[in-house]
Every structure is written in C-alpha cells, then in structure tokens.
Design a protein around this motif. Structure first.
Motif, PDB file in Angstrom:
ATOM      1  N   PRO A   1     -47.310  22.767 -14.832  1.00 40.27           N
ATOM      2  CA  PRO A   1     -47.780  22.025 -13.666  1.00 40.27           C
ATOM      3  C   PRO A   1     -49.295  21.939 -13.601  1.00 40.27           C
ATOM      4  N   GLY A   2     -49.760  21.092 -12.713  1.00 40.49           N
ATOM      5  CA  GLY A   2     -51.183  21.041 -12.401  1.00 40.49           C
ATOM      6  C   GLY A   2     -51.436  21.893 -11.180  1.00 40.49           C
ATOM      7  N   GLY A   3     -52.545  21.642 -10.528  1.00 42.26           N
ATOM      8  CA  GLY A   3     -52.882  22.397  -9.324  1.00 42.26           C
ATOM      9  C   GLY A   3     -53.574  23.713  -9.648  1.00 42.26           C
TER      10      GLY A   3
ATOM     11  N   ARG B   1     -52.775  13.132 -13.491  1.00 48.35           N
ATOM     12  CA  ARG B   1     -53.483  12.135 -12.698  1.00 48.35           C
ATOM     13  C   ARG B   1     -54.057  11.117 -13.664  1.00 48.35           C
TER      14      ARG B   1
ATOM     15  N   MET C   1     -45.488  23.242  -6.068  1.00 55.91           N
ATOM     16  CA  MET C   1     -45.104  22.440  -4.903  1.00 55.91           C
ATOM     17  C   MET C   1     -46.297  22.325  -3.966  1.00 55.91           C
TER      18      MET C   1
ATOM     19  N   THR D   1     -43.485  17.731  -5.718  1.00 54.72           N
ATOM     20  CA  THR D   1     -43.484  18.553  -6.922  1.00 54.72           C
ATOM     21  C   THR D   1     -43.757  17.648  -8.106  1.00 54.72           C
ATOM     22  N   ALA D   2     -44.332  18.188  -9.161  1.00 54.92           N
ATOM     23  CA  ALA D   2     -44.900  17.346 -10.217  1.00 54.92           C
ATOM     24  C   ALA D   2     -45.763  16.305  -9.495  1.00 54.92           C
ATOM     25  N   SER D   3     -45.606  15.015  -9.847  1.00 55.43           N
ATOM     26  CA  SER D   3     -46.293  14.018  -9.016  1.00 55.43           C
ATOM     27  C   SER D   3     -45.284  13.132  -8.312  1.00 55.43           C
TER      28      SER D   3
ATOM     29  N   ARG E   1     -50.800   8.406 -10.604  1.00 57.16           N
ATOM     30  CA  ARG E   1     -50.357   9.442 -11.557  1.00 57.16           C
ATOM     31  C   ARG E   1     -49.266   8.947 -12.466  1.00 57.16           C
TER      32      ARG E   1
END
Ligand code: 6PG
Length: 233
Positions: free
Chosen positions: A42-44, A72, A132, A138-140, A175
C-alpha cells in the motif's frame, strides 16, 4: 459474513516488527512453493516502519516482485508517488520494484495501461497488503465516477483509473488502483491500520458487509479468504 481476525499490538513499532515477519514468511513460502513471489504493497504513511523492518530481512529478494496496490498519477519523483516510497524503502533488497502508473492521455487510459502492465505478471499475487483511510477507502478505491466499475470489474480486469470525488485532501490527484476482483484473487490479504477511529470504522464496515457504505466494506464483503487485520493504537 466477512471472516476477519484482528491482531492487536501495544505499539506501532511492535506491529511493524510482527507484520514484517508475517510478510517475510508469506514471501519465503511462495518462493518455496513456486520459485518466486509477487506482492502488492500500500501507499500512505502506515507502511513506512514495516518497510524498514522488511528491508532488513535476509530473503531471496531477487525472486520477489513488488507492485503498488495503487498509485497516484504523478511523476515518480513526486512525494505523492507510492512507487517512489516503495522504491526508496525496498530498492536496497534487490527485489524487482514494478510501477503500475505510467504516463497516459488521461486517468482512464492510465488505468488501461496499468491493467496491461499487470497482465505481464503471474497473477494472482501471494499478498495484497492494504491500508485504509479515515473515509474507509482502501487502495485507491474511493467514491466517485469510477467506484462501481472498480467494484464490479470482472476477474480479468486487474486495474482501473480512479478519479476520487471528493478528492482526498492529502493527495488530491487521479490514481490507478487494483480492482476489487484483483485484490480478492490474492492468496493472502493483510490490512494494517492504526488509531481507534480507523479501528471503529473497519469493525463497522465488516459488520455491515455488502451493505457497507465504505469502499473497504464493499471489498471485504466479497472475500473468499479470511482477512488478517493488524492494529496498533
Ligand atoms: C494511497 C494508499 C491508501 C492508504 C490509506 C491509508 O495511495 O492512498 O494506498 O489506500 O493505504 O490512505 O494511508 P495511511 O497509512 O497514511 O493512513
């Protein structure tokens, strides 16, 4: 009913060490079984300490391909880029870091390009690791004009372009994202969240299941495998 198990930790550091251990085990087991491993990260901000522990592990990294579960649509040197964050943390391992977001005419075309790039990989992934947001994305997979298509995409459609509406303030950009179908084909799904607000939101989403108004509830409601949810305050 969604089959989900919560794993609670006293601190984010404890969670980082344990989750990195779990991911290392998933990767090693995949390589033992199939000679290679494909994982989606994941990102974030939550993943950073977990990446740090994972990158220290002595694994057969040359046999590992890491993709972002979403990204993104920004240049790879932009601080909003998920592949940038993953590469910064993991490139030293020697794993293949495989971008899914490429330059395209518009976000829909970028989604098709991401889908084509994923088809060049051996699906399904051994792991889709999800975060999340406090809005339940969640995810994009965000509410917006593409959300239902991303939920209802057929098994063969692995990625789509997503225009969140409203745009999330922390990353107000278009995204590309794994579709629900792509996420649910994973051999293992693991979620990491922190804080009581997200805990309460995710528990409610799990309880609501298919009737959840939250993207993560809609995704998990169709899961055929148990979900491990790692939580720290
Ligand atoms: C993204 C992420 C996203 C992330 C959540 C949680 O690209 O935005 O993949 O799904 O996991 O927004 O982010 P935090 O860990 O920063 O709370």
């Amino acid at each position: 009913m969604i089959e989900a198990e919560f794993w609670d930790y006293d601190s984010r550091e404890d969670m980082a060490a344990e989750v990195a251990g779990d991911i290392g085990f998933i990767i090693e087991s995949a390589i033992d079984a199939r000679g290679e491993s494909l994982v989606a990260f994941p990102g974030g901000s939550t993943p950073a300490p977990i990446f740090a522990h994972l990158a220290q592990k002595q694994l057969p990294w040359k046999r590992v391909t890491i993709i972002p579960g979403d990204d993104r649509l920004v240049p790879v040197d932009n601080e909003l880029s998920n592949i940038r964050a993953i590469a910064q943390a993991m490139i030293s391992t020697g794993a293949r870091i495989y971008p899914i977001a490429v330059e395209a005419e518009d976000y829909t075309m970028a989604g098709h390009a991401a889908d084509a790039r994923l088809r060049d990989l051996k699906w399904p992934p051994d792991l889709v690791w999800l975060g999340m947001g406090t809005d339940g994305h969640t995810a994009s997979l965000f509410p917006g004009p593409d959300f239902e298509d991303a939920m209802d995409a057929p098994k063969a459609r692995l990625a789509m372009g997503i225009r969140p509406d409203p745009m999330p303030p922390e990353a107000p950009v278009d995204r590309v994202s794994l579709t629900r179908a792509a996420i649910l084909q994973a051999r293992t799904i693991l979620i990491t969240i922190t804080g009581q607000e997200k805990r309460d939101l995710l528990e409610q989403a799990i309880e609501d299941g298919q009737s959840s108004k939250l993207p993560i509830g809609r995704v998990l409601a169709e899961s055929q495998i148990p979900i491990d949810i790692h939580w720290a305050p």
